[in-house]
Design a protein around this motif. Structure first.
Motif, mmCIF file in Angstrom:
data_model
loop_
_atom_site.group_PDB
_atom_site.id
_atom_site.type_symbol
_atom_site.label_atom_id
_atom_site.label_comp_id
_atom_site.label_asym_id
_atom_site.label_seq_id
_atom_site.Cartn_x
_atom_site.Cartn_y
_atom_site.Cartn_z
ATOM 1 N N ASN A 199 0.734 -1.259 -0.133
ATOM 2 C CA ASN A 199 -0.100 -0.169 0.039
ATOM 3 C C ASN A 199 0.886 1.221 0.078
ATOM 4 N N ASP A 200 1.110 1.710 -1.115
ATOM 5 C CA ASP A 200 1.922 2.950 -1.221
ATOM 6 C C ASP A 200 1.651 4.390 -0.267
ATOM 7 N N GLU A 201 0.230 4.343 -0.115
ATOM 8 C CA GLU A 201 -0.125 5.407 0.770
ATOM 9 C C GLU A 201 0.342 5.234 2.201
ATOM 10 N N GLU A 202 0.673 4.086 2.709
ATOM 11 C CA GLU A 202 1.374 3.942 3.819
ATOM 12 C C GLU A 202 2.850 3.855 3.848
ATOM 13 N N ALA A 203 3.470 4.186 2.982
ATOM 14 C CA ALA A 203 4.670 4.116 2.784
ATOM 15 C C ALA A 203 5.518 5.355 3.582
ATOM 16 N N THR A 204 6.914 5.020 3.910
ATOM 17 C CA THR A 204 7.534 6.050 4.677
ATOM 18 C C THR A 204 8.761 5.899 4.114
ATOM 19 N N PHE A 205 9.655 6.772 4.386
ATOM 20 C CA PHE A 205 11.087 6.780 3.730
ATOM 21 C C PHE A 205 12.203 7.041 4.520
ATOM 22 N N THR A 206 13.266 6.398 4.461
ATOM 23 C CA THR A 206 14.250 6.906 5.312
ATOM 24 C C THR A 206 15.331 7.982 4.576
ATOM 25 N N LYS A 207 16.216 8.687 5.249
ATOM 26 C CA LYS A 207 16.893 9.671 4.891
ATOM 27 C C LYS A 207 18.503 9.176 5.033
ATOM 28 N N LYS A 208 19.357 9.776 4.209
ATOM 29 C CA LYS A 208 20.731 9.776 4.448
ATOM 30 C C LYS A 208 21.104 10.719 5.782
ATOM 31 N N LEU A 209 21.939 10.323 6.350
ATOM 32 C CA LEU A 209 22.504 11.017 7.674
ATOM 33 C C LEU A 209 23.220 11.998 7.272
ATOM 34 N N LYS A 210 23.185 13.421 7.624
ATOM 35 C CA LYS A 210 24.132 14.058 7.308
ATOM 36 C C LYS A 210 25.082 14.546 8.257
ATOM 37 N N LYS A 211 26.293 15.112 8.019
ATOM 38 C CA LYS A 211 27.331 15.190 8.937
ATOM 39 C C LYS A 211 27.052 15.826 10.049
ATOM 40 N N GLU A 212 26.208 17.012 9.922
ATOM 41 C CA GLU A 212 25.923 17.761 11.202
ATOM 42 C C GLU A 212 25.044 17.044 12.203
ATOM 43 N N GLU A 213 24.336 16.175 11.681
ATOM 44 C CA GLU A 213 23.548 15.340 12.544
ATOM 45 C C GLU A 213 24.265 14.423 13.553
ATOM 46 N N LYS A 214 25.604 14.356 13.399
ATOM 47 C CA LYS A 214 26.404 13.622 14.304
ATOM 48 C C LYS A 214 26.622 14.774 15.515
ATOM 49 N N ILE A 215 26.445 16.155 15.485
ATOM 50 C CA ILE A 215 26.487 16.852 16.742
ATOM 51 C C ILE A 215 25.294 16.894 17.503
ATOM 52 N N ILE A 216 25.628 16.521 18.703
ATOM 53 C CA ILE A 216 24.641 16.624 19.614
ATOM 54 C C ILE A 216 24.220 18.031 20.090
ATOM 55 N N ASN A 217 22.673 18.072 19.917
ATOM 56 C CA ASN A 217 21.971 19.427 20.198
ATOM 57 C C ASN A 217 21.602 19.211 21.506
ATOM 58 N N TRP A 218 21.970 19.710 22.844
ATOM 59 C CA TRP A 218 21.483 19.434 24.029
ATOM 60 C C TRP A 218 19.929 20.221 24.329
ATOM 61 N N ASP A 219 19.517 21.022 23.444
ATOM 62 C CA ASP A 219 18.161 21.323 23.655
ATOM 63 C C ASP A 219 17.279 20.667 23.166
ATOM 64 N N SER A 220 17.644 19.228 22.827
ATOM 65 C CA SER A 220 16.779 18.294 22.353
ATOM 66 C C SER A 220 16.180 17.412 23.662
ATOM 67 N N ASP A 221 15.117 16.755 23.645
ATOM 68 C CA ASP A 221 14.731 15.983 24.939
ATOM 69 C C ASP A 221 15.477 14.812 25.213
ATOM 70 N N ASN A 222 15.573 14.309 26.135
ATOM 71 C CA ASN A 222 16.519 13.183 26.716
ATOM 72 C C ASN A 222 16.123 11.871 25.562
ATOM 73 N N TYR A 223 14.929 11.369 25.409
ATOM 74 C CA TYR A 223 14.726 10.255 24.728
ATOM 75 C C TYR A 223 14.857 10.450 22.992
ATOM 76 N N THR A 224 14.944 11.531 22.588
ATOM 77 C CA THR A 224 15.173 12.092 21.410
ATOM 78 C C THR A 224 16.713 11.914 21.207
ATOM 79 N N LEU A 225 17.608 12.193 22.074
ATOM 80 C CA LEU A 225 18.973 12.238 22.155
ATOM 81 C C LEU A 225 19.374 10.685 22.212
ATOM 82 N N HIS A 226 18.981 9.945 23.139
ATOM 83 C CA HIS A 226 19.113 8.593 23.422
ATOM 84 C C HIS A 226 19.214 7.854 22.195
#
Length: 313
Positions: A199-226
């Motif tokens: 069912n194409d309507e239920e499809a979700t897609f992954t994305k390529k991780l970007k270099k800047e995503e390796k940097i931890i943003n401490w303004d994020s919530d704890n479960y998002t960071l974990h």
């Protein structure tokens, strides 16, 4: 079975080795060849050999390493001459043309590391953890030109515990994949498997991780960071900065906290360093400081003379 099922296996990374070993060692299959990505990187002046290539070589399996399989006329003709029943692809890393997809007698079957149509694309294992999914799975599907959109053959659900990291999930997927592939090919060969359109309507897609995503943003919530840290564990490891030096964060545990600034070290325990972030805290249990190996966070805190109130940037 009276006759062996003839397959050509297309794969590159280590996650695909156990399934390849299963097919090679099984009395029900005849593995005609391994097709894999060209070996890259240098080790003492030589290209680094993939582990799957080593296994194929040890078992006298023909090995092909095309730059682009769909444009390699000579290889396409060779693969056609092998008259295989199935192509099996597992994290191969190249896009197949319709001509290549149509070579085997029965079908080209891909094993995808998600419960399709969820998480189509090249990064489903890490993405399932980063997004905080409680479970994922594996899917065998008939390959078509559209990305991960072919009819579903079989699926198996996999639980993702709260502290499982991407490497552990890869190992789990590697362990259970041979059984699902075996069932898929045998039932297709016998004509007892009815595939199901996605069912194409239920499809979700992954994305390529970007270099800047390796940097931890401490303004994020704890479960998002974990989730982000365990989803990028040892592959695209997250990092922060302390005293102008990069510190890779290897393992964490979500923690309750209501005081302090985001990024502030609010406690130091033998079990880890507790850092304030949005909506709580994060206990860091293992780190890799710049220029050093992995170590427990408490030992690093002692050696670096970290104090309560210090800040991660």
């Amino acid at each position: 079975m009276n006759e062996k099922i003839k397959i050509i296996y297309l794969a590159t990374p280590d996650i695909a080795i156990k399934s390849f070993q299963f097919f090679v060692e099984s009395n029900d299959y005849d593995v005609c060849a391994l097709v894999t990505q060209p070996q890259r990187g240098q080790t003492r002046g030589k290209a680094k050999e993939h582990n799957i290539v080593k296994f194929a070589r040890e078992n006298n399996i023909k090995i092909f390493e095309p730059e682009k399989i769909s444009k390699d006329r000579e290889l396409i003709d060779i693969l056609k001459s092998m008259e295989s029943d199935f192509f099996v692809t597992f994290a191969f890393g190249q896009i197949l043309s319709q001509e290549v997809i149509d070579i085997p007698k029965f079908a080209t079957i891909n094993l995808h590391a998600s419960l399709l149509p969820k998480l189509r694309g090249a990064n489903p294992i890490a993405q399932s953890i980063i997004e905080g999914h409680k479970y994922t799975g594996i899917t065998t599907m008939k390959t078509v030109l559209e990305l991960d959109a072919g009819d579903i053959c079989l699926q198996k659900k996999i639980e993702i515990p709260e502290n499982m990291n991407v490497v552990e999930l890869m190992e789990k997927i590697s362990d259970i994949s041979p059984e699902l592939l075996d069932k898929t090919l045998k039932r297709l060969y016998e004509g007892t498997l009815k595939t199901i359109p996605q069912n194409d309507e239920e499809a979700t897609f992954t994305k390529k991780l970007k270099k800047e995503e390796k940097i931890i943003n401490w303004d994020s919530d704890n479960y998002t960071l974990h989730n982000k840290i365990r989803g990028m564990y040892l592959i695209n490891t997250n990092h922060t900065t302390y005293n102008n030096k990069i510190v890779q964060i290897i393992k964490t545990i979500p923690y309750s906290a209501d005081k302090g600034k985001n990024g502030e070290i609010i406690n130091i325990e033998k079990t880890g360093i507790i850092v304030k972030c949005k909506n709580g805290g994060l206990k860091i249990t293992k780190v890799k400081p710049e220029g050093k190996g992995e170590m427990d966070a408490f030992s690093w805190a002692n050696g670096a003379r970290i104090k309560i109130g210090d800040m991660f940037i």
